[in-house]
Design an enzyme around this catalytic site. Structure first.
Site, PDB file in Angstrom:
ATOM      1  CG  HIS A  98      -0.293   4.638   3.836  1.00  0.00           C
ATOM      2  ND1 HIS A  98      -1.502   4.830   4.470  1.00  0.00           N
ATOM      3  CD2 HIS A  98      -0.046   3.312   3.871  1.00  0.00           C
ATOM      4  CE1 HIS A  98      -1.962   3.667   4.882  1.00  0.00           C
ATOM      5  NE2 HIS A  98      -1.093   2.720   4.529  1.00  0.00           N
ATOM      6  CD  GLU A 168      -1.307   0.192   1.274  1.00  0.00           C
ATOM      7  OE1 GLU A 168      -1.133  -0.790   2.005  1.00  0.00           O
ATOM      8  OE2 GLU A 168      -0.964   1.332   1.592  1.00  0.00           O
TER       9      GLU A 168
HETATM   10  P1  13P Z   1      -3.779  -3.414   6.943  1.00  0.00           P
HETATM   11  O1  13P Z   1      -3.127  -4.616   6.311  1.00  0.00           O
HETATM   12  O2  13P Z   1      -3.701  -3.428   8.442  1.00  0.00           O
HETATM   13  O3  13P Z   1      -5.162  -3.170   6.429  1.00  0.00           O
HETATM   14  O4  13P Z   1      -2.891  -2.126   6.519  1.00  0.00           O
HETATM   15  C1  13P Z   1      -2.516  -1.961   5.212  1.00  0.00           C
HETATM   16  C2  13P Z   1      -1.582  -0.834   5.130  1.00  0.00           C
HETATM   17  O5  13P Z   1      -1.934   0.307   5.366  1.00  0.00           O
HETATM   18  C3  13P Z   1      -0.182  -1.126   4.793  1.00  0.00           C
HETATM   19  O6  13P Z   1       0.490   0.009   4.356  1.00  0.00           O
END
Ligand code: 13P
Length: 253
Positions: A98, A168
């Site tokens: 992550h 992400e």
């Molecule tokens: P948010 O949806 O709060 O931006 O977080 C995304 C996330 O880090 C999921 O792993």
């Protein structure tokens, strides 16, 4: 209709009682969608709540797992949790890399590659997060960054049936983030798919690709409309079970 993949990583947002209440509601609220095979749902609570998750989700189709895992299965890793320990609790999935782990804890692709292998060796699914920074985007090197992460984190990995990729962008995550616009996210997913095809050939099309970063009720449908986005990783908007259920139901219509 193709199956949609959803996951949430609850970070440090819930204590034990809150995890129990949340997972109980999520289990009840999504049972029909899961039974009809419309969605796949994975939840990554904090390590301390994994046993609670295993009890609440026993017999449910919701998969649960760790937000991280140790690079090794040796004993001398104080403070860490091994893949075997997660498996023992019934975990089916592990989130690896992550962007918060990369940014705050300095995790690099080499150690993430070891984590992927540890996870697969225990028969679990590896949910590999890949991300770009705002600077990568400004310099126009996001695709190169993503390709490098895919190559390095998946180096020597052949068991791709149990690999999922969660794109992400770091600039889109958390309270300060703004979601990527669907077209941009779609382009990055296409680029990752091309990279994975180079690495694995046609088999790469089996790999589930997901988007995460400030997903909410408004932007979820547009993101899911992108052909290469197979699902969504949702933080804050998913931490209320009723709202998470709403997003998933909307997506299945
Ligand atoms: P948010 O949806 O709060 O931006 O977080 C995304 C996330 O880090 C999921 O792993």
């Amino acid at each position: 209709m193709k199956k949609l993949y959803f996951c949430t990583n609850t970070k440090m947002s819930k204590n034990l009682a809150q995890t129990r209440e949340y997972l109980t509601a999520l289990r009840e609220g999504t049972a029909d969608l899961l039974e009809q095979g419309l969605i796949d749902l994975a939840v990554m609570p904090s390590f301390t709540a994994l046993e609670t998750a295993s009890r609440v989700l026993a017999g449910s189709l919701i998969t649960f797992g760790g937000q991280d895992v140790c690079v090794s299965d040796e004993v001398e890793y104080t403070g860490e949790v091994s893949a075997a320990m997660l498996r023992e609790l019934g975990a089916g999935i592990v989130m690896i890399g992550h962007s918060e782990r990369r940014r705050i804890f300095g995790e690099d692709n080499r150690s993430l590659n070891r984590k992927v292998k540890m996870t697969l060796a225990q028969g679990m699914t590896a949910l590999l997060s890949v991300s770009e920074t705002a600077q990568d985007k400004a310099f126009g090197v996001s695709e190169e960054r993503l390709h490098l992460q895919l190559h390095e984190c998946l180096d020597g990995v052949t068991d791709i049936g149990r690999i999922r990729i969660l794109y992400e962008p770091a600039w889109a995550i958390g309270a300060a983030g703004v979601s990527a616009d669907p077209e941009y996210a779609g382009r990055m997913h296409e680029s990752m798919r091309r990279c994975l095809r180079q690495m694995y050939g046609e088999k790469a099309d089996e790999i589930v690709l997901m988007y995460g970063g400030s997903v909410n009720n408004e932007n979820a449908p547009g993101l899911l409309a992108q052909p290469q986005i197979d699902g969504l990783g949702i933080g804050r908007s998913a931490w209320n079970a009723a709202n998470f259920e709403k997003i998933m139901r909307m997506a299945c219509q």
